[in-house]
Design a protein around this motif. Structure first.
Motif, PDB file in Angstrom:
ATOM      1  N   MET B  78      -7.322  -3.957  -7.639  1.00 20.48           N
ATOM      2  CA  MET B  78      -7.831  -4.116  -6.276  1.00 20.48           C
ATOM      3  C   MET B  78      -9.005  -5.096  -6.312  1.00 20.48           C
ATOM      4  O   MET B  78     -10.180  -4.702  -6.230  1.00 20.48           O
ATOM      5  N   CYS B 133      -0.112  -2.165  -0.510  1.00 23.30           N
ATOM      6  CA  CYS B 133      -1.243  -3.034  -0.871  1.00 23.30           C
ATOM      7  C   CYS B 133      -1.155  -4.402  -0.187  1.00 23.30           C
ATOM      8  O   CYS B 133      -0.148  -4.765   0.405  1.00 23.30           O
ATOM      9  N   THR B 137      -1.510  -8.956  -4.335  1.00 25.92           N
ATOM     10  CA  THR B 137      -2.313  -8.110  -5.234  1.00 25.92           C
ATOM     11  C   THR B 137      -1.851  -8.278  -6.689  1.00 25.92           C
ATOM     12  O   THR B 137      -0.664  -8.215  -6.974  1.00 25.92           O
TER      13      THR B 137
END
Lengths: 158, 158
Positions: B78, B133, B137
């Protein structure tokens, strides 16, 4: 799987990138009854062992409310494993399988995942059931386990 | 949770260690319909979205036999999240909770975990269901999902 330099017939070695893209902190250690890799059970499903997750004091506040969850996900760093095998020959299988189809500690990023039952939390020590890693393994994350997103009892495997 | 510099009342910031203890490689990217953090669903349980996991060619052989599993665990990085909040105030909660009792991307090691259904594998592209997500990512691992060790349908949460 091969570790510490050993490569079995049928295993495939790749060249890894020249540099890392991100960095991890070791945030604690996992204490288990298993002093060496050879002592470890094959997986958490074959372990009734009780262990302690010792979180560094710096991160103590991060445990607030974790006691309300029955299970947690531990991510830990398999620092004894080589990272450059992309096909491996597990002893129980006898032929090669891709690294991403195995839960072997040998992988480009040596991060293992274990779902454990949290028996108690006292200070920065979690007592947990179903540990399978070597004593002293570096911890990199603790997450609450959510049955809604993490549990797929009907998932199929070969 | 706070991201990109924002800290809410009740949130607790810590000083992180001066150096990293380990390094990760980004091994691919996850393509999703979500162009920004604000577009993302709260979790995989609230997402029916289909996405693609694009593994770098270097690691292609690692997918051998993964097609025999119905579900996989993705670990991803992240990279938009700050790492120094140890208590966070999620908007839906209204009070602080420890980082290790949350699945927030904000954590000392910004590694997220998602269990996805593998719809197909073609070359180095996996088409998966239940992604949550941001598009692009960085991927750091793919693991086969084992109901025997990973599924706890009766796990309790607050």
């Amino acid at each position: 799987m091969a570790e510490r330099g050993e490569v079995r017939p049928g295993e495939v070695v790749i060249e890894l990138p020249a540099a890392f893209d991100g960095g991890v902190y070791f945030i604690g250690r996992i204490r288990t009854p298993f002093k060496t890799r050879d002592d470890c059970p094959k997986s958490t499903a074959r372990s009734n062992a009780v262990g302690q997750v010792e979180l560094d004091a710096r991160y103590a506040a991060g445990l607030k409310d974790l006691q309300h969850y029955s299970h947690a996900v531990l991510l830990y760093w398999m620092d004894q494993a080589r990272r450059d095998l992309i096909e491996q020959v597990p002893a129980h299988l006898g032929h090669s399988r891709g690294t991403f189809a195995l839960r072997s500690p040998v992988r480009p990023n040596p991060i293992a995942l274990a779902v454990v039952e949290v028996a108690s939390i006292v200070g920065t020590t979690l007592t947990v059931r179903n540990v399978d890693c070597v004593d002293g393994t570096p911890l990199i994350d603790i997450k609450p386990y959510f049955a809604s997103t993490d549990s797929f009892p009907d998932a199929k495997r070969p």
